[in-house]
Design a protein around this motif. Structure first.
Motif, PDB file in Angstrom:
ATOM      1  N   LEU A  67      42.361  56.894  37.300  1.00 37.82           N
ATOM      2  CA  LEU A  67      41.669  56.220  38.402  1.00 37.82           C
ATOM      3  C   LEU A  67      40.868  55.022  37.910  1.00 37.82           C
ATOM      4  O   LEU A  67      40.895  53.943  38.537  1.00 37.82           O
ATOM      5  CB  LEU A  67      40.738  57.205  39.111  1.00 37.82           C
ATOM      6  N   ASP A  68      40.143  55.164  36.789  1.00 37.68           N
ATOM      7  CA  ASP A  68      39.344  54.049  36.274  1.00 37.68           C
ATOM      8  C   ASP A  68      40.229  52.853  35.937  1.00 37.68           C
ATOM      9  O   ASP A  68      39.861  51.698  36.194  1.00 37.68           O
ATOM     10  CB  ASP A  68      38.577  54.484  35.019  1.00 37.68           C
ATOM     11  N   VAL A  69      41.388  53.118  35.363  1.00 42.39           N
ATOM     12  CA  VAL A  69      42.314  52.032  35.034  1.00 42.39           C
ATOM     13  C   VAL A  69      42.757  51.336  36.318  1.00 42.39           C
ATOM     14  O   VAL A  69      42.779  50.092  36.394  1.00 42.39           O
ATOM     15  CB  VAL A  69      43.532  52.558  34.250  1.00 42.39           C
ATOM     16  N   ARG A  70      43.118  52.120  37.330  1.00 45.38           N
ATOM     17  CA  ARG A  70      43.595  51.519  38.589  1.00 45.38           C
ATOM     18  C   ARG A  70      42.517  50.644  39.242  1.00 45.38           C
ATOM     19  O   ARG A  70      42.822  49.578  39.793  1.00 45.38           O
ATOM     20  CB  ARG A  70      44.036  52.614  39.565  1.00 45.38           C
ATOM     21  N   GLU A  71      41.253  51.090  39.154  1.00 43.35           N
ATOM     22  CA  GLU A  71      40.162  50.294  39.726  1.00 43.35           C
ATOM     23  C   GLU A  71      40.007  48.972  38.978  1.00 43.35           C
ATOM     24  O   GLU A  71      39.782  47.921  39.586  1.00 43.35           O
ATOM     25  CB  GLU A  71      38.856  51.091  39.680  1.00 43.35           C
ATOM     26  N   ARG A  72      40.103  49.028  37.655  1.00 40.42           N
ATOM     27  CA  ARG A  72      39.980  47.793  36.863  1.00 40.42           C
ATOM     28  C   ARG A  72      41.168  46.859  37.122  1.00 40.42           C
ATOM     29  O   ARG A  72      41.024  45.641  37.117  1.00 40.42           O
ATOM     30  CB  ARG A  72      39.929  48.136  35.373  1.00 40.42           C
ATOM     31  N   VAL A  73      42.345  47.446  37.356  1.00 43.20           N
ATOM     32  CA  VAL A  73      43.542  46.654  37.663  1.00 43.20           C
ATOM     33  C   VAL A  73      43.324  45.846  38.934  1.00 43.20           C
ATOM     34  O   VAL A  73      43.665  44.656  39.012  1.00 43.20           O
ATOM     35  CB  VAL A  73      44.777  47.571  37.788  1.00 43.20           C
ATOM     36  N   LYS A  74      42.754  46.461  39.957  1.00 44.94           N
ATOM     37  CA  LYS A  74      42.477  45.752  41.223  1.00 44.94           C
ATOM     38  C   LYS A  74      41.574  44.548  40.974  1.00 44.94           C
ATOM     39  O   LYS A  74      41.811  43.450  41.494  1.00 44.94           O
ATOM     40  CB  LYS A  74      41.808  46.701  42.218  1.00 44.94           C
ATOM     41  N   THR A  75      40.528  44.771  40.193  1.00 49.39           N
ATOM     42  CA  THR A  75      39.591  43.676  39.907  1.00 49.39           C
ATOM     43  C   THR A  75      40.284  42.545  39.161  1.00 49.39           C
ATOM     44  O   THR A  75      40.123  41.362  39.497  1.00 49.39           O
ATOM     45  CB  THR A  75      38.412  44.204  39.072  1.00 49.39           C
ATOM     46  N   ALA A  76      41.074  42.882  38.165  1.00 52.78           N
ATOM     47  CA  ALA A  76      41.758  41.856  37.372  1.00 52.78           C
ATOM     48  C   ALA A  76      42.748  41.067  38.213  1.00 52.78           C
ATOM     49  O   ALA A  76      42.849  39.831  38.090  1.00 52.78           O
ATOM     50  CB  ALA A  76      42.461  42.508  36.186  1.00 52.78           C
ATOM     51  N   LEU A  77      43.501  41.755  39.068  1.00 50.84           N
ATOM     52  CA  LEU A  77      44.467  41.054  39.921  1.00 50.84           C
ATOM     53  C   LEU A  77      43.769  40.098  40.862  1.00 50.84           C
ATOM     54  O   LEU A  77      44.268  38.994  41.142  1.00 50.84           O
ATOM     55  CB  LEU A  77      45.302  42.075  40.706  1.00 50.84           C
ATOM     56  N   ASN A  78      42.608  40.485  41.378  1.00 52.08           N
ATOM     57  CA  ASN A  78      41.837  39.587  42.239  1.00 52.08           C
ATOM     58  C   ASN A  78      41.431  38.330  41.493  1.00 52.08           C
ATOM     59  O   ASN A  78      41.442  37.222  42.045  1.00 52.08           O
ATOM     60  CB  ASN A  78      40.585  40.296  42.765  1.00 52.08           C
ATOM     61  N   GLN A  79      41.068  38.498  40.232  1.00 56.28           N
ATOM     62  CA  GLN A  79      40.619  37.345  39.466  1.00 56.28           C
ATOM     63  C   GLN A  79      41.770  36.430  39.067  1.00 56.28           C
ATOM     64  O   GLN A  79      41.569  35.220  38.897  1.00 56.28           O
ATOM     65  CB  GLN A  79      39.838  37.813  38.218  1.00 56.28           C
ATOM     66  N   PHE A  80      42.958  36.991  38.903  1.00 54.66           N
ATOM     67  CA  PHE A  80      44.117  36.148  38.624  1.00 54.66           C
ATOM     68  C   PHE A  80      44.571  35.389  39.874  1.00 54.66           C
ATOM     69  O   PHE A  80      45.247  34.372  39.783  1.00 54.66           O
ATOM     70  CB  PHE A  80      45.273  36.993  38.075  1.00 54.66           C
ATOM     71  N   SER A  81      44.211  35.892  41.044  1.00 53.90           N
ATOM     72  CA  SER A  81      44.576  35.224  42.291  1.00 53.90           C
ATOM     73  C   SER A  81      43.618  34.062  42.550  1.00 53.90           C
ATOM     74  O   SER A  81      42.416  34.166  42.323  1.00 53.90           O
ATOM     75  CB  SER A  81      44.511  36.200  43.467  1.00 53.90           C
ATOM     76  N   GLN A  82      44.139  32.977  43.059  1.00 52.29           N
ATOM     77  CA  GLN A  82      43.306  31.800  43.308  1.00 52.29           C
ATOM     78  C   GLN A  82      42.424  32.018  44.528  1.00 52.29           C
ATOM     79  O   GLN A  82      42.819  32.645  45.512  1.00 52.29           O
ATOM     80  CB  GLN A  82      44.176  30.564  43.550  1.00 52.29           C
ATOM     81  N   GLY A  83      41.210  31.460  44.432  1.00 47.89           N
ATOM     82  CA  GLY A  83      40.326  31.429  45.590  1.00 47.89           C
ATOM     83  C   GLY A  83      39.577  32.708  45.866  1.00 47.89           C
ATOM     84  O   GLY A  83      38.937  32.818  46.910  1.00 47.89           O
ATOM     85  N   THR A  84      39.640  33.710  44.975  1.00 49.84           N
ATOM     86  CA  THR A  84      38.920  34.962  45.226  1.00 49.84           C
ATOM     87  C   THR A  84      37.595  34.958  44.481  1.00 49.84           C
ATOM     88  O   THR A  84      37.379  34.211  43.529  1.00 49.84           O
ATOM     89  CB  THR A  84      39.729  36.174  44.762  1.00 49.84           C
ATOM     90  N   ILE A  85      36.668  35.808  44.948  1.00 50.19           N
ATOM     91  CA  ILE A  85      35.363  35.906  44.315  1.00 50.19           C
ATOM     92  C   ILE A  85      35.489  36.761  43.062  1.00 50.19           C
ATOM     93  O   ILE A  85      35.928  37.908  43.138  1.00 50.19           O
ATOM     94  CB  ILE A  85      34.341  36.537  45.270  1.00 50.19           C
ATOM     95  N   PRO A  86      35.136  36.253  41.901  1.00 51.99           N
ATOM     96  CA  PRO A  86      35.323  37.011  40.661  1.00 51.99           C
ATOM     97  C   PRO A  86      34.295  38.124  40.507  1.00 51.99           C
ATOM     98  O   PRO A  86      33.229  38.087  41.089  1.00 51.99           O
ATOM     99  CB  PRO A  86      35.137  35.949  39.576  1.00 51.99           C
ATOM    100  N   ALA A  87      34.646  39.085  39.683  1.00 54.02           N
ATOM    101  CA  ALA A  87      33.703  40.144  39.344  1.00 54.02           C
ATOM    102  C   ALA A  87      32.706  39.622  38.323  1.00 54.02           C
ATOM    103  O   ALA A  87      32.972  38.679  37.595  1.00 54.02           O
ATOM    104  CB  ALA A  87      34.439  41.338  38.773  1.00 54.02           C
ATOM    105  N   LYS A  88      31.534  40.243  38.286  1.00 51.49           N
ATOM    106  CA  LYS A  88      30.525  39.850  37.319  1.00 51.49           C
ATOM    107  C   LYS A  88      30.894  40.388  35.947  1.00 51.49           C
ATOM    108  O   LYS A  88      31.296  41.535  35.823  1.00 51.49           O
ATOM    109  CB  LYS A  88      29.166  40.404  37.737  1.00 51.49           C
ATOM    110  N   PRO A  89      30.747  39.584  34.878  1.00 50.10           N
ATOM    111  CA  PRO A  89      31.060  40.081  33.540  1.00 50.10           C
ATOM    112  C   PRO A  89      30.220  41.308  33.203  1.00 50.10           C
ATOM    113  O   PRO A  89      29.052  41.389  33.561  1.00 50.10           O
ATOM    114  CB  PRO A  89      30.703  38.904  32.622  1.00 50.10           C
ATOM    115  N   LEU A  90      30.812  42.258  32.491  1.00 45.27           N
ATOM    116  CA  LEU A  90      30.120  43.498  32.139  1.00 45.27           C
ATOM    117  C   LEU A  90      30.177  43.718  30.649  1.00 45.27           C
ATOM    118  O   LEU A  90      31.246  43.826  30.070  1.00 45.27           O
ATOM    119  CB  LEU A  90      30.754  44.697  32.852  1.00 45.27           C
TER     120      LEU A  90
END
Length: 685
Positions: A647-670
């Protein structure tokens, strides 16, 4: 002292008349038994080499002479470590081992076995000779009372006593896993299990003790014992449980110890029979009560359910009374027969075990109002008590509430810090491990340790020749900088130096490498200023070389910690991210570890991708960075992980895909801090 008659007795050992020799040996025997002064006198008269000669020339020496000589050597061996050293120096062990062969007179076998038992009681005695040639085989054979072909009841009793001696010798020769293996392969298990059914309590106790030592820290052998069948067809578990209910306190204690150390299953039996028996034995007197807390500590040390059961059985108040009253001779608990220091040490170890995994256990220890006594025990004359007090503090310090109140109020910092310079390495090691918990995120304690010179002392211990002490020291330094202000991190590295940390990352001990990487991970955490300090301390090229070299290691913990270091650097500014992006090999490793079988490694690798693909201002440099990641296949790899089974991997995958997509709000660095606690059961972050 008139020594003429003693000198004459020694000279008569050179007589060619066996009767004169036997008379002289009996004279010497009668004078040295229980008399240290006379033993010292005869040693000065060089009697031991004369005794050894009787065995080396056994074909020309009367058997009665050898029997009496073996008895005398055994008496000398019971005189303490110095006497044993003298016996060993004159090469007496090998001839005595020759005497336990079935070819010899049963009386000589018994006398030689008794002498060997006394010699091997000394912890510094060399056990290697017993594993050479046929000596171990002979010893295992003697575990069977029928091996000596007893014809009468008296001979039968003597043969059982010899079996008891053989079992005791075996118990004292199980110091290493290799020794355990050799003894087991020689057939010890069935012979010892059969001895449990002989009906003679001393022999049964010796067999139980030998089984316990054979299986110490060896669960495979515990399983082998369970599967061993006795001649009566009773299972070893049933035999042991019957002996735990024996009327003799000593038998109950040894049976409980064997059950605790040898067999890891049948937890219901442990909870319902073994544990209550041990708690009741705390009410006995002398050596039984002295040993019972030690066995209790071993039984419950890694088992939360058994620790809770021990709490429910009122073990804590009894153990607490030993800690608070054992030194008071007017106390109910003063026992002139027992060893007060050993009782206090074992009681502290049992309390440490009870409070190691549960807050309930820690609460009971605090409510017993013995924390001041635990702190005082850190200055005790006995190094065993000092180490046990440290272990108890270590267990209690796992509770932040207790750390913030009871331990601080009791003034734990100063005596604990002093133990870092203790004359005993064991005490230093335990104190250092305890300190690991005290310097985490509890600022007042952390500051106090620093003001006492804690950084300098821990750095000194990092260079210790003892690997466990070195490990604990680097672990404590790692915890000291956990979530720490920049000034604390800089103070630590000013003393430790980045060169030393780099050396530790390449240490021969993998555990030390891991903790050194943990230290680097914590140094490069939270603030860009801290990351920049790491870059200055190591230089960018050396830092990246360290990372690249460690990424190819097979050890999963090393891989994980290196990825955490990369992740924390990737939370920095564009220069810090570029240092990673400019290393193609590092990026290839990250891409590979995204598909690792260990889900923890996949999670950390995904965090690295998230932080490297983060575009706060969508600058040209950040867009180039993301495009390079795409070209290397990172985006495709992330897409392939959308159905990961973690589950943790899948959640991180969603965040990464959003950041690779143009025009989306990025996640804060951790950025991610390293493991906090020194304790093996703590949660890794």
């Amino acid at each position: 002292m008139n020594s003429l008659k003693h000198e004459q007795a020694v000279s008569e050992l050179d007589s060619s008349d066996p009767a004169v020799r036997v008379k002289a040996l009996r004279f010497i025997k009668n004078h040295i038994i229980g008399n240290k002064t006379k033993k010292d006198l005869y040693i000065r008269l060089h009697v031991i080499p004369k005794l050894v000669k009787f065995f080396k020339a056994k074909d020309t020496v009367d058997s009665q002479v050898q029997i009496q000589a073996a008895i005398v050597l055994g008496s000398f061996a019971y005189g303490g470590e110095e006497n044993v050293t003298e016996i060993v120096k004159h090469d007496a062990v090998k001839p005595l081992l020759e005497c336990i062969s079935l070819q010899n007179d049963p009386r000589l076998i018994e006398a030689a076995a008794r002498a060997l038992k006394a010699i091997y009681k000394c912890p510094t005695a060399d056990k290697n000779d017993i594993f050479v040639d046929y000596h171990l085989r002979d010893l295992i054979t003697l575990l069977n009372p029928d091996a000596l072909n007893p014809k009468t009841d008296r001979e039968r009793i003597a043969s059982i006593h010899t079996a008891e001696l053989a079992a005791t010798i075996i118990a004292r020769c199980c110091d290493t896993n290799e020794q355990q293996m050799q003894i087991a392969n020689a057939g010890a298990f069935p012979a010892l299990v059969n001895l449990l059914t002989c009906g003679f309590s001393k022999a049964q106790e010796a067999a139980l003790d030998a089984l316990a030592y054979l299986c110490r820290e060896n669960p495979e052998f515990g399983k082998a014992i369970v599967e061993t069948k006795s001649e009566t067809s009773d299972s070893p578990v049933k035999i042991m449980l019957n002996l735990i209910l024996d009327k003799s306190p000593t038998m109950r204690l040894i049976a409980a110890k064997c059950r605790a150390k040898a067999i890891g299953e049948y937890s219901d039996d442990v909870t319902l029979i073994v544990l209550p028996t041990l708690v009741k034995l705390l009410d006995e007197k002398g050596p039984v009560r002295e040993e019972a807390p030690h066995v209790l500590a071993y039984l419950i040390r890694d088992n939360e359910e058994l620790q809770k059961a021990a709490c429910d059985s009122d073990a804590v108040p009894k153990l607490a009374d030993f800690v608070t009253h054992v030194v008071d001779q007017e106390s109910l608990y003063y026992d002139p027969v027992g060893d007060g220091d050993k009782l206090k040490e074992n009681a502290l170890m049992a309390l440490a075990a009870i409070s190691s995994l549960t807050d309930d256990g820690r609460k009971l220890v605090v409510e017993a109002k013995i924390i001041p006594h635990i702190v005082a025990a850190m200055s005790h004359r006995s190094y065993g008590i000092r180490a046990a007090a440290c272990q108890c503090t270590r267990s209690l310090s796992r509770s932040i509430n207790i750390l913030r109140t009871s331990l601080v109020d009791a003034g734990i910092a100063t005596p604990l810090f002093k133990l870092l310079s203790d004359e005993s390495t064991d005490v230093q090691t335990t104190a250092c491990a305890t300190l690991c918990n005290l310097v985490l995120d509890f600022s007042p304690m952390k500051r106090m340790i620093m003001e006492l010179g804690g950084i300098e002392k821990l750095v000194e211990l990092v260079h210790s020749p003892d690997n466990t002490l070195r490990l604990n020291a680097i672990w404590a330094l790692k915890n000291l900088v956990y979530q720490a202000e920049s000034e604390i991190k800089e103070a630590v590295m000013k003393v430790l130096t980045y060169q030393t940390m780099e050396n530790l990352i390449s240490d021969q001990e993998t555990d030390i490498q891991e903790q050194a990487l943990n230290l680097l991970r914590n140094l490069a955490c939270t603030r860009q200023h801290d990351i920049e300090e790491v870059f200055k301390g190591l230089s960018e090229s050396r830092l990246m070389n360290v990372i690249e070299n460690k990424l190819h290691w097979w050890n999963e913990e090393i891989i994980k910690q290196v990825l955490y270091v990369i992740n924390n650097i990737a939370t920095g500014n564009e220069r810090h991210k570029s240092a990673i992006m400019n290393r193609a090999n590092i990026l290839k490793y990250i891409l590979t570890y995204m598909g690792h079988t260990n889900p923890e490694i996949r999670v950390v690798a995904m965090w690295v991708v998230i932080n490297l693909s983060w575009m706060e201002d969508k600058s040209a440099s950040s867009q180039v960075r993301v495009q390079k990641l795409r070209e290397m296949g990172f985006e495709e790899k992330v897409k392939s992980m959308t159905n990961d089974d973690n589950l943790d991997v899948r959640e991180r995958v969603k965040t990464a895909l959003n950041q690779f997509s143009q025009g989306t709000i990025p996640a804060k660095p951790l950025s991610i801090n390293s493991t906090r606690s020194r304790d093996k059961n703590s949660k890794r972050l």
